[in-house]
Motif scaffolding. Structure first.
Motif, mmCIF file in Angstrom:
data_model
loop_
_atom_site.group_PDB
_atom_site.id
_atom_site.type_symbol
_atom_site.label_atom_id
_atom_site.label_comp_id
_atom_site.label_asym_id
_atom_site.label_seq_id
_atom_site.Cartn_x
_atom_site.Cartn_y
_atom_site.Cartn_z
ATOM 1 N N PHE A 102 -1.328 -19.456 -39.665
ATOM 2 C CA PHE A 102 -2.169 -18.832 -38.542
ATOM 3 C C PHE A 102 -1.460 -17.636 -37.958
ATOM 4 O O PHE A 102 -2.297 -16.766 -37.141
ATOM 5 C CB PHE A 102 -2.730 -19.657 -37.645
ATOM 6 C CG PHE A 102 -3.617 -20.711 -38.323
ATOM 7 C CD1 PHE A 102 -5.081 -20.248 -38.023
ATOM 8 C CD2 PHE A 102 -3.625 -21.819 -38.651
ATOM 9 C CE1 PHE A 102 -6.052 -21.248 -38.425
ATOM 10 C CE2 PHE A 102 -4.416 -22.929 -39.145
ATOM 11 C CZ PHE A 102 -5.875 -22.395 -39.263
ATOM 12 N N THR A 103 -0.066 -17.594 -38.228
ATOM 13 C CA THR A 103 0.649 -16.596 -37.477
ATOM 14 C C THR A 103 1.796 -16.300 -38.484
ATOM 15 O O THR A 103 2.414 -16.958 -39.128
ATOM 16 C CB THR A 103 1.538 -17.121 -36.204
ATOM 17 O OG1 THR A 103 0.329 -17.573 -35.224
ATOM 18 C CG2 THR A 103 2.307 -16.192 -35.478
ATOM 19 N N PRO A 104 1.720 -14.769 -38.614
ATOM 20 C CA PRO A 104 2.726 -14.582 -39.741
ATOM 21 C C PRO A 104 4.305 -14.597 -39.156
ATOM 22 O O PRO A 104 4.800 -14.537 -37.976
ATOM 23 C CB PRO A 104 2.530 -12.779 -39.638
ATOM 24 C CG PRO A 104 1.806 -12.626 -38.515
ATOM 25 C CD PRO A 104 1.159 -13.731 -38.060
ATOM 26 N N GLU A 105 4.971 -15.038 -40.066
ATOM 27 C CA GLU A 105 6.495 -15.009 -40.038
ATOM 28 C C GLU A 105 7.158 -13.970 -39.025
ATOM 29 O O GLU A 105 8.210 -14.190 -38.159
ATOM 30 C CB GLU A 105 7.289 -14.889 -41.269
ATOM 31 C CG GLU A 105 8.839 -15.343 -41.072
ATOM 32 C CD GLU A 105 9.048 -16.502 -40.983
ATOM 33 O OE1 GLU A 105 10.296 -17.032 -40.631
ATOM 34 O OE2 GLU A 105 8.298 -17.463 -41.403
ATOM 35 N N ARG A 106 6.639 -12.753 -39.202
ATOM 36 C CA ARG A 106 7.314 -11.532 -38.394
ATOM 37 C C ARG A 106 7.142 -11.646 -37.077
ATOM 38 O O ARG A 106 7.760 -11.022 -36.054
ATOM 39 C CB ARG A 106 6.819 -10.239 -38.950
ATOM 40 C CG ARG A 106 5.298 -10.067 -38.651
ATOM 41 C CD ARG A 106 4.705 -8.708 -38.974
ATOM 42 N NE ARG A 106 3.358 -8.258 -38.602
ATOM 43 C CZ ARG A 106 2.347 -8.876 -39.424
ATOM 44 N NH1 ARG A 106 2.516 -9.386 -40.678
ATOM 45 N NH2 ARG A 106 1.140 -8.420 -39.099
ATOM 46 N N HIS A 107 6.048 -12.697 -36.501
ATOM 47 C CA HIS A 107 6.044 -12.689 -35.162
ATOM 48 C C HIS A 107 7.313 -13.562 -34.343
ATOM 49 O O HIS A 107 7.023 -13.332 -33.162
ATOM 50 C CB HIS A 107 4.895 -13.356 -34.756
ATOM 51 C CG HIS A 107 3.517 -12.544 -35.139
ATOM 52 N ND1 HIS A 107 2.210 -12.900 -34.821
ATOM 53 C CD2 HIS A 107 3.367 -11.123 -35.186
ATOM 54 C CE1 HIS A 107 1.266 -11.905 -34.989
ATOM 55 N NE2 HIS A 107 1.796 -10.703 -35.318
ATOM 56 N N ARG A 108 8.143 -14.160 -35.061
ATOM 57 C CA ARG A 108 9.196 -14.551 -34.478
ATOM 58 C C ARG A 108 10.110 -13.636 -33.800
ATOM 59 O O ARG A 108 10.725 -13.843 -33.288
ATOM 60 C CB ARG A 108 9.851 -15.447 -35.521
ATOM 61 C CG ARG A 108 9.331 -16.699 -35.741
ATOM 62 C CD ARG A 108 10.421 -17.585 -36.289
ATOM 63 N NE ARG A 108 10.056 -19.111 -36.932
ATOM 64 C CZ ARG A 108 9.592 -19.458 -38.002
ATOM 65 N NH1 ARG A 108 9.605 -18.447 -39.060
ATOM 66 N NH2 ARG A 108 9.044 -20.630 -38.183
ATOM 67 N N GLN A 109 10.206 -12.327 -34.368
ATOM 68 C CA GLN A 109 10.981 -11.236 -34.055
ATOM 69 C C GLN A 109 10.510 -10.456 -32.820
ATOM 70 O O GLN A 109 11.098 -9.874 -32.348
ATOM 71 C CB GLN A 109 10.851 -10.274 -35.237
ATOM 72 C CG GLN A 109 11.523 -10.799 -36.535
ATOM 73 C CD GLN A 109 11.248 -9.909 -37.571
ATOM 74 O OE1 GLN A 109 11.255 -8.792 -37.480
ATOM 75 N NE2 GLN A 109 11.691 -10.305 -38.845
#
Length: 211
Positions: free
Chosen positions: A174-181
């Motif tokens: 539901f949320t892309p990995e890149r959003h951690r950045q």
């Protein structure tokens, strides 16, 4: 030990020259019946920002962590801009002893003015309102409305369940990995300035017209 001393770096003033920000918006709770570790963390953050000559931008209240972080910054000789909607001035204890207080007519106006007056954001422990502000500023970031640093101040592991939930959302697609950045996590107040140092502050303003 004074509240303002917990986790406050001794060389905060020396770090000021290396910071890419001059004004930080702090989101935090208004609840007063909370553990002292959160109260001490809020006081330490206010004193740390003041020592680094970084202006505090916050919601303009005088209760809970909101009141503690602003009072600590002022007591340490810092600059504080408070922004509060008229309908919350009684509930959140409108501050009278800060550098500048702006009374606005809506929550949207408050949040937009806080964004426009800040180069970065720090999220202290808080409740539903704090989470709403944090996720809104992250949403605005991935929508390209701003590109300013966002730091989650995870005092005492307060945000561990939330960070685990974000990992869960990523794992379920539901949320892309890149959003951690889009955000950084500071476990102590002493981690905040090093995380801000060297991070360019976007001057992209977020206005109601863009939303």
């Amino acid at each position: 030990m004074p509240l303002s001393s917990l986790n406050a770096p001794a060389d905060a003033g020396q770090k000021a020259a290396s910071l890419a920000v001059s004004s930080v918006c702090v989101y935090c709770g208004t609840g007063s019946d909370v553990d002292d570790v959160y109260r001490s963390g809020a006081a330490a953050l206010g004193a740390t920002l003041a020592a680094a000559d970084v202006r505090l931008v916050y919601g303009g209240g005088s209760v809970g962590l909101m009141g503690i972080v602003s009072k600590s910054a002022m007591d340490a000789g810092g600059r504080v801009l408070g922004i509060i909607p008229a309908h919350l001035s009684e509930k959140e204890g409108q501050a009278h002893d800060i550098t500048e207080l702006v009374i606005v007519d809506s929550m949207h106006a408050r949040k937009t003015m806080m964004v426009d007056n800040a180069d970065a954001f720090v999220v202290l422990p808080g409740g539903l309102g704090t989470l709403e502000e944090m996720f809104e500023i992250l949403t605005w970031k991935y929508l390209g409305l701003h590109d300013k640093p966002v730091i989650i101040l995870n005092i005492g592991g307060y945000y561990d369940p939330l960070l685990a939930m974000i990992d869960h959302m990523i794992a379920k697609g539901f949320t892309p990995e890149r959003h951690r950045q889009m955000y950084a996590v500071a476990n102590t107040v002493a981690d905040v300035l090093p995380l801000l140092a060297g991070q360019p502050a976007s001057r992209i303003e977020c206005s109601l017209e863009k939303l």
